[in-house]
Motif scaffolding. Structure first.
Motif, PDB file in Angstrom:
ATOM      1  N   ILE A   1       1.096   4.097  -2.933  1.00  0.00           N
ATOM      2  CA  ILE A   1       0.808   5.525  -2.747  1.00  0.00           C
ATOM      3  C   ILE A   1       1.980   6.383  -3.225  1.00  0.00           C
ATOM      4  CG2 ILE A   1       1.573   5.987  -0.361  1.00  0.00           C
ATOM      5  CD1 ILE A   1      -1.149   7.250   0.079  1.00  0.00           C
TER       6      ILE A   1
ATOM      7  N   PHE B   1      -7.389  18.471  -7.276  1.00  0.00           N
ATOM      8  CA  PHE B   1      -6.735  17.317  -6.640  1.00  0.00           C
ATOM      9  C   PHE B   1      -5.791  17.785  -5.531  1.00  0.00           C
ATOM     10  CE2 PHE B   1      -2.951  14.610  -6.304  1.00  0.00           C
ATOM     11  CZ  PHE B   1      -3.554  13.500  -5.735  1.00  0.00           C
TER      12      PHE B   1
ATOM     13  N   VAL C   1      -5.995  14.528 -12.282  1.00  0.00           N
ATOM     14  CA  VAL C   1      -4.699  15.028 -12.773  1.00  0.00           C
ATOM     15  C   VAL C   1      -4.463  14.783 -14.280  1.00  0.00           C
ATOM     16  CG1 VAL C   1      -2.209  15.004 -12.374  1.00  0.00           C
ATOM     17  CG2 VAL C   1      -3.769  14.877 -10.434  1.00  0.00           C
TER      18      VAL C   1
ATOM     19  N   ALA D   1      -6.653  11.100  -7.809  1.00  0.00           N
ATOM     20  CA  ALA D   1      -5.402  11.347  -8.540  1.00  0.00           C
ATOM     21  C   ALA D   1      -5.568  11.074 -10.027  1.00  0.00           C
ATOM     22  CB  ALA D   1      -4.286  10.475  -7.961  1.00  0.00           C
ATOM     23  N   PHE D   2      -6.122   9.925 -10.376  1.00  0.00           N
ATOM     24  CA  PHE D   2      -6.142   9.543 -11.789  1.00  0.00           C
ATOM     25  C   PHE D   2      -7.398   9.989 -12.548  1.00  0.00           C
ATOM     26  CE2 PHE D   2      -2.872   6.744 -10.072  1.00  0.00           C
ATOM     27  CZ  PHE D   2      -1.843   7.115 -10.916  1.00  0.00           C
TER      28      PHE D   2
ATOM     29  N   VAL E   1       1.667   6.543  -6.927  1.00  0.00           N
ATOM     30  CA  VAL E   1       0.600   7.475  -7.336  1.00  0.00           C
ATOM     31  C   VAL E   1       1.132   8.912  -7.317  1.00  0.00           C
ATOM     32  CG1 VAL E   1      -1.592   8.497  -6.581  1.00  0.00           C
ATOM     33  CG2 VAL E   1      -1.339   6.035  -6.618  1.00  0.00           C
ATOM     34  N   PHE E   2       1.806   9.279  -6.228  1.00  0.00           N
ATOM     35  CA  PHE E   2       2.297  10.656  -6.131  1.00  0.00           C
ATOM     36  C   PHE E   2       3.418  10.934  -7.143  1.00  0.00           C
ATOM     37  CE2 PHE E   2       0.045  10.745  -2.037  1.00  0.00           C
ATOM     38  CZ  PHE E   2      -0.654  11.916  -2.240  1.00  0.00           C
TER      39      PHE E   2
ATOM     40  N   ALA F   1       3.558   9.602 -10.141  1.00  0.00           N
ATOM     41  CA  ALA F   1       2.847   9.809 -11.409  1.00  0.00           C
ATOM     42  C   ALA F   1       2.218  11.195 -11.453  1.00  0.00           C
ATOM     43  CB  ALA F   1       1.771   8.733 -11.577  1.00  0.00           C
ATOM     44  N   VAL F   2       1.628  11.615 -10.327  1.00  0.00           N
ATOM     45  CA  VAL F   2       0.978  12.928 -10.267  1.00  0.00           C
ATOM     46  C   VAL F   2       2.010  14.047 -10.504  1.00  0.00           C
ATOM     47  CG1 VAL F   2      -0.067  14.564  -8.631  1.00  0.00           C
ATOM     48  CG2 VAL F   2      -0.978  12.261  -8.827  1.00  0.00           C
TER      49      VAL F   2
ATOM     50  N   PHE G   1      -9.773   1.204   5.921  1.00  0.00           N
ATOM     51  CA  PHE G   1      -8.526   1.023   5.185  1.00  0.00           C
ATOM     52  C   PHE G   1      -8.667   1.536   3.758  1.00  0.00           C
ATOM     53  CE2 PHE G   1      -6.050  -1.681   2.265  1.00  0.00           C
ATOM     54  CZ  PHE G   1      -4.781  -1.286   2.635  1.00  0.00           C
TER      55      PHE G   1
ATOM     56  N   LEU H   1      -8.404   8.094  -2.852  1.00  0.00           N
ATOM     57  CA  LEU H   1      -7.215   8.905  -3.157  1.00  0.00           C
ATOM     58  C   LEU H   1      -6.707   8.597  -4.568  1.00  0.00           C
ATOM     59  CD1 LEU H   1      -4.969  10.890  -2.236  1.00  0.00           C
ATOM     60  CD2 LEU H   1      -3.717   8.911  -1.408  1.00  0.00           C
ATOM     61  N   VAL H   2      -6.627   7.300  -4.895  1.00  0.00           N
ATOM     62  CA  VAL H   2      -6.182   6.891  -6.238  1.00  0.00           C
ATOM     63  C   VAL H   2      -7.187   7.402  -7.280  1.00  0.00           C
ATOM     64  CG1 VAL H   2      -5.719   4.899  -7.743  1.00  0.00           C
ATOM     65  CG2 VAL H   2      -4.934   4.878  -5.372  1.00  0.00           C
TER      66      VAL H   2
ATOM     67  N   ALA I   1       0.843  -1.203   0.000  1.00  0.00           N
ATOM     68  CA  ALA I   1       0.000   0.000   0.000  1.00  0.00           C
ATOM     69  C   ALA I   1       0.871   1.243   0.000  1.00  0.00           C
ATOM     70  CB  ALA I   1      -0.912  -0.002   1.214  1.00  0.00           C
TER      71      ALA I   1
ATOM     72  N   LEU J   1      -7.548   4.681   0.651  1.00  0.00           N
ATOM     73  CA  LEU J   1      -6.590   4.736  -0.458  1.00  0.00           C
ATOM     74  C   LEU J   1      -7.310   4.729  -1.807  1.00  0.00           C
ATOM     75  CD1 LEU J   1      -3.643   2.342   0.396  1.00  0.00           C
ATOM     76  CD2 LEU J   1      -3.539   4.770  -0.104  1.00  0.00           C
TER      77      LEU J   1
END
Lengths: 68, 364
Positions: A20, B314, B57, B53-54, A23-24, A26-27, B43, B49-50, A16, B46
């Protein structure tokens, strides 16, 4: 009072956390590319604006074919 | 009143209403799938968040691609991708994060389609993109409610598919409109004395602040489903009203008034629904104004311009995933400081041209 959730949380161990970070990454890459594209576009626009301004400053082009 | 009629009565506003529905269907399927996947799991934060982001962005890159290839019907591509993602979620294959990426990219394509069509058909009006973005708020809450009430996948998939003819129809309005460059030339809202790069950075910062504040608004009153629905509906109405009022009364007046007047309502509306909703509506009105500012300097690249606003959204929501202010007083102080910052930036970067709407009336 402020509650924090960090990358060292137990819920964020292992894959995980790797996910993450990916992801950041890529951003950030996309934001950098977007910035470059926008800078190129603004440069192109400035050149067009300068060319238009120069043409306007020169005034109307005389008709050279007019032999009168 | 004449200004309001002019803002709502232009012939190409039909394209904006078509994309209002497409945006609604987009958010319904996305938030339906998200809510189904996340459920009550702590949990699974995430996952959103993903998604943020996708879905947000990459819109800048997809927007740039669309600016280069204007024949591309990004709306239809997006709807097909989202339908495929919902089917894959239903079949539980190939894996929830891979499917989520397909859903995100579909969402991004549809948003870019809406931005391009509405900006090109708007003749410099803000009401068109404002009507388009307003549809999303109604879709978010509808999608969540459908998932929470156990509605199966197929009606949601059908709703998404029903938007495809709307996207095809909206594309015909785009074909009949001016080129992106000519259409964006009508957007002249940025202050001429300031560097275009500064305008883009400042407008994006305003979006970041708005994105952050949107999640930080104190809403202790929101306890029932009906109250949550009222909150999202008010957001949608506020977003549309921002564009309509900007066309009618001027972009600078609307931006400064809505941002400034929203603050006391938001701060003192923690336990009072009606006061809070007035604040939420005023607060949502700046949505289309920041887009218009970036389009004013990135002429001919409406997709790329729209991408900056979604990157800002974002970046504004990211802190929410990592920390929250649990004390209302701390939250109010942060909101007040950020609002003053936004007001100063808007006062500087928006052009002093209150006659803009008269020009629009004459142009149409």
């Amino acid at each position: 009072m402020t509650s924090f959730r960090t990358l060292t949380d137990s819920a964020l161990l292992g894959s995980a956390r790797t996910g993450i970070i990916a992801v950041f990454t890529a951003v950030i890459l996309i934001i950098i590319i977007t910035g470059i594209l926008a800078a190129r576009e603004l440069k192109k626009q400035r050149m067009i604006d300068n060319a238009e301004q120069s043409a306007a400053d020169c005034g109307p082009v005389p008709d050279t074919d007019d032999n009168n | 009143m004449k200004g309001l009629r002019n803002a709502l009565g232009s012939k190409n506003i039909s394209a904006a209403w078509l994309y209002f529905y497409i945006h609604f269907a987009t958010e319904v399927i996305c938030f339906y799938c998200l809510t189904r996947q996340v459920g009550d799991s702590t949990f699974m934060w995430l996952f959103p968040l993903v998604y943020d982001a996708f879905a947000f962005v990459p819109q800048s890159l997809i927007g740039y691609l669309n600016d280069r290839l204007p024949r591309l019907n990004t709306g239809v591509i997006g709807l097909v991708l989202m339908t495929a993602a919902a089917l894959l979620f239903r079949l539980a294959t190939p894996g929830s994060y891979v499917t989520l990426l397909i859903l995100c990219i579909g969402n991004a394509f549809t948003h870019i389609g809406g931005a391009e069509v509405t900006l090109r058909c708007s003749s410099g009006r803000l009401s068109h993109p404002a009507v388009f973005v307003a549809g999303g708020s109604f879709g978010v809450i509808t999608g969540r409610l459908l998932a929470q009430n156990g509605v199966p996948y197929w009606p949601v998939i059908l709703l998404c598919l029903s938007a495809i003819p709307f996207a095809l129809l909206a594309d015909t309005y785009k074909d009949r409109s001016k080129s992106a460059r000519e259409a964006c030339d009508a957007y002249n809202y940025a202050s001429p004395g300031i560097s275009p790069a500064v305008i883009i950075i400042a407008a994006t910062l305003i979006v970041i602040v708005r994105g952050y504040m949107g999640y930080g608004i104190p809403t202790a009153w929101k306890k029932t489903t009906l109250q949550t629905v009222a909150l999202y509906f008010t957001m949608g109405i506020g977003k549309a009203a921002g564009g309509i009022f900007a066309d009618a009364w001027g972009i600078k007046k609307t931006a400064i008034f809505s941002a400034g007047a929203a603050l006391p309502f938001l701060m003192f509306g923690d336990n009072h629904m009606m006061i809070s909703l007035i604040g939420v509506m005023l607060f949502s009105m700046t949505m289309s104004i920041t887009l218009a500012l970036i389009v004013s300097v990135l002429k001919g690249k409406p997709g790329l311009a729209f991408g900056f606003t979604t990157i800002g959204l974002f970046l504004g929501t990211v802190p929410i995933f990592f920390f929250t202010f649990t004390e209302t007083v701390d939250n109010c102080i942060i909101m007040a400081v950020l609002t003053v910052l936004c007001l100063v930036m808007m006062a500087k970067i928006i052009r002093k041209d209150e006659k803009k709407n008269d020009k629009l009336q004459n142009a149409h």
